[in-house]
Design a protein around this motif. Sequence first.
Motif, mmCIF file in Angstrom:
data_model
loop_
_atom_site.group_PDB
_atom_site.id
_atom_site.type_symbol
_atom_site.label_atom_id
_atom_site.label_comp_id
_atom_site.label_asym_id
_atom_site.label_seq_id
_atom_site.Cartn_x
_atom_site.Cartn_y
_atom_site.Cartn_z
ATOM 1 N N GLN A 70 13.016 10.387 -0.495
ATOM 2 C CA GLN A 70 12.452 9.781 0.702
ATOM 3 C C GLN A 70 11.286 8.906 0.294
ATOM 4 N N ALA A 71 11.454 7.597 0.418
ATOM 5 C CA ALA A 71 10.393 6.660 0.084
ATOM 6 C C ALA A 71 9.595 6.308 1.326
ATOM 7 N N SER A 72 8.297 6.110 1.138
ATOM 8 C CA SER A 72 7.431 5.738 2.257
ATOM 9 C C SER A 72 6.227 4.982 1.719
ATOM 10 N N GLY A 73 5.445 4.426 2.634
ATOM 11 C CA GLY A 73 4.199 3.773 2.253
ATOM 12 C C GLY A 73 4.227 2.264 2.296
ATOM 13 N N GLY A 74 5.371 1.679 2.573
ATOM 14 C CA GLY A 74 5.435 0.230 2.650
ATOM 15 C C GLY A 74 4.704 -0.305 3.874
ATOM 16 N N GLY A 75 4.568 -1.617 3.911
ATOM 17 C CA GLY A 75 3.905 -2.230 5.043
ATOM 18 C C GLY A 75 3.577 -3.676 4.776
ATOM 19 N N LEU A 76 2.741 -4.223 5.640
ATOM 20 C CA LEU A 76 2.310 -5.619 5.535
ATOM 21 C C LEU A 76 0.880 -5.637 5.019
ATOM 22 N N VAL A 77 0.642 -6.428 3.996
ATOM 23 C CA VAL A 77 -0.687 -6.506 3.401
ATOM 24 C C VAL A 77 -0.952 -7.957 2.987
ATOM 25 N N GLN A 78 -2.200 -8.336 2.974
ATOM 26 C CA GLN A 78 -2.560 -9.676 2.530
ATOM 27 C C GLN A 78 -2.576 -9.737 1.004
ATOM 28 N N ALA A 79 -2.389 -10.933 0.501
ATOM 29 C CA ALA A 79 -2.448 -11.127 -0.948
ATOM 30 C C ALA A 79 -3.781 -10.614 -1.480
ATOM 31 N N GLY A 80 -3.714 -9.931 -2.603
ATOM 32 C CA GLY A 80 -4.899 -9.316 -3.183
ATOM 33 C C GLY A 80 -5.126 -7.887 -2.743
ATOM 34 N N GLY A 81 -4.390 -7.455 -1.750
ATOM 35 C CA GLY A 81 -4.547 -6.105 -1.234
ATOM 36 C C GLY A 81 -3.769 -5.078 -2.033
ATOM 37 N N SER A 82 -3.789 -3.844 -1.522
ATOM 38 C CA SER A 82 -3.161 -2.727 -2.223
ATOM 39 C C SER A 82 -2.306 -1.895 -1.276
ATOM 40 N N LEU A 83 -1.325 -1.265 -1.837
ATOM 41 C CA LEU A 83 -0.502 -0.295 -1.130
ATOM 42 C C LEU A 83 -0.128 0.802 -2.118
#
Length: 121
Positions: free
Chosen positions: A3-16
């Motif tokens: 089960q994968a999770s944690g994705g999303g929308l982030v600005q360039a230079g950001g982290s996930l």
Amino acid sequence: QLQASGGGLVQAGGSLRLSCAASGRTFSIYGMGWFRQAPGKEREFVAGIRWSGSYTNYADPIKGRFTVSRDNAKNTVYLQMNSLRPEDTAVYYCAAASSGWGMSQSTYAYWGQGTQVTVSS
């Protein structure tokens, strides 16, 4: 099962940080990998980790920006993604292998459902 999770929308230079939780026959896992597939492109290797020991490997485009780690007690593998770029936009998949590990997709018999990562410029 993965089960994968944690994705999303982030600005360039950001982290996930992506997580991949394994359940079921976790005792048979030898290695785990992260792959990604961008629109119109083939799925490609991102990072891999042995289930025991400290062995990891990374694809060249993400070296120095992404870190793969695991928590055996939680049967979970993580992908920390820093300094994200628009070209990192893709669906990210985790995969597990019962023998071997590495960059080849054919090594991995078990796959998670994927999580979308979108990096805006």
